[in-house]
Design a protein around this motif. Structure first.
Motif, PDB file in Angstrom:
ATOM      1  N   GLU A 133      -3.687   5.209  -1.584  1.00 38.61           N
ATOM      2  CA  GLU A 133      -4.777   5.772  -0.791  1.00 38.61           C
ATOM      3  C   GLU A 133      -4.308   7.041  -0.109  1.00 38.61           C
ATOM      4  OE1 GLU A 133      -7.898   4.716  -0.477  1.00 38.61           O
ATOM      5  OE2 GLU A 133      -7.796   2.660  -1.235  1.00 38.61           O
ATOM      6  N   LEU A 143       0.370   5.129   1.011  1.00 39.18           N
ATOM      7  CA  LEU A 143      -0.493   6.142   1.609  1.00 39.18           C
ATOM      8  C   LEU A 143       0.144   7.487   1.305  1.00 39.18           C
ATOM      9  CD1 LEU A 143      -3.066   6.266   3.464  1.00 39.18           C
ATOM     10  CD2 LEU A 143      -1.467   6.782   5.310  1.00 39.18           C
ATOM     11  N   LEU A 153       0.851  -1.191   0.000  1.00 38.89           N
ATOM     12  CA  LEU A 153       0.000   0.000   0.000  1.00 38.89           C
ATOM     13  C   LEU A 153       0.882   1.235   0.000  1.00 38.89           C
ATOM     14  CD1 LEU A 153      -2.840   1.431   0.525  1.00 38.89           C
ATOM     15  CD2 LEU A 153      -2.212   1.344   2.943  1.00 38.89           C
ATOM     16  N   LEU A 172      -8.884   5.779   2.979  1.00 36.02           N
ATOM     17  CA  LEU A 172      -8.674   4.502   3.660  1.00 36.02           C
ATOM     18  C   LEU A 172      -9.606   4.393   4.867  1.00 36.02           C
ATOM     19  CD1 LEU A 172      -7.066   1.924   3.456  1.00 36.02           C
ATOM     20  CD2 LEU A 172      -5.299   2.986   4.862  1.00 36.02           C
TER      21      LEU A 172
END
Length: 168
Positions: A106, A83, A81, A111
């Motif tokens: 995200e 972020l 992931l 999220l």
């Protein structure tokens, strides 16, 4: 299972890249949340260690890998992931690498929203008046909903750290 329990189950042991630690506190809070649930966190920021000293100090007790003063392309190929901080442009070439590798990208808010019942979430966007509108809605709803939460750009509160408080 609570939203936070689902979040922990989803990201425990996963490799999470936080792009843009920043100085406002939201990146720090996001890094704390992921590190505290057992994710393998890497923070990357174009600012150097001296510029980020106050943020880094707050994360000193966590096992986090840092890449500062630059981004490394390989990080955007090997994480589960990414972020991204709100200040990171969506057209960043590093995010393009993550997209090529089919790595989810995200933001804190998106999220958070993915773990919360949509009917119980109010999101406010726009160019002007967000804080005023948000505070008005929060004031009205908190008068009869004592468990309402406030997060986002207001008060420097990231939304992910609110997840443990969310009640279905």
């Amino acid at each position: 299972m609570t939203p936070f329990q689902r979040f922990k189950k989803e990201y425990f042991g996963k490799h999470v890249l936080i792009m843009g630690l920043g100085l406002q506190g939201r990146g720090v809070q996001d890094a704390e949340v992921f590190a505290s649930i057992g994710a393998k966190v890497t923070v990357t920021d174009l600012k150097n260690e001296n510029q980020l000293a106050s943020s880094l100090e707050k994360l000193r007790s966590y096992n986090i890998r840092y890449v500062l003063g630059k981004h490394e392309e390989e990080d955007f190929r090997r994480h589960d992931l990414v972020l991204r901080n709100a200040d990171v442009p969506i057209e960043s070439p590093y995010l393009a690498i993550a997209r090529q590798e089919h790595i989810p990208i995200e933001m804190d808010e998106s999220l958070f929203a993915s773990f919360v019942t949509p009917e119980k979430l109010i999101g406010i966007t726009g160019t002007r008046g967000k804080t005023t509108t948000t505070m008005l809605i929060y004031s009205l709803l908190s008068s009869f909903l004592p468990h309402i939460l406030l997060g986002g750009n207001i008060k420097g509160i990231a939304t992910l750290p609110l997840l443990p408080q969310v009640q279905e």
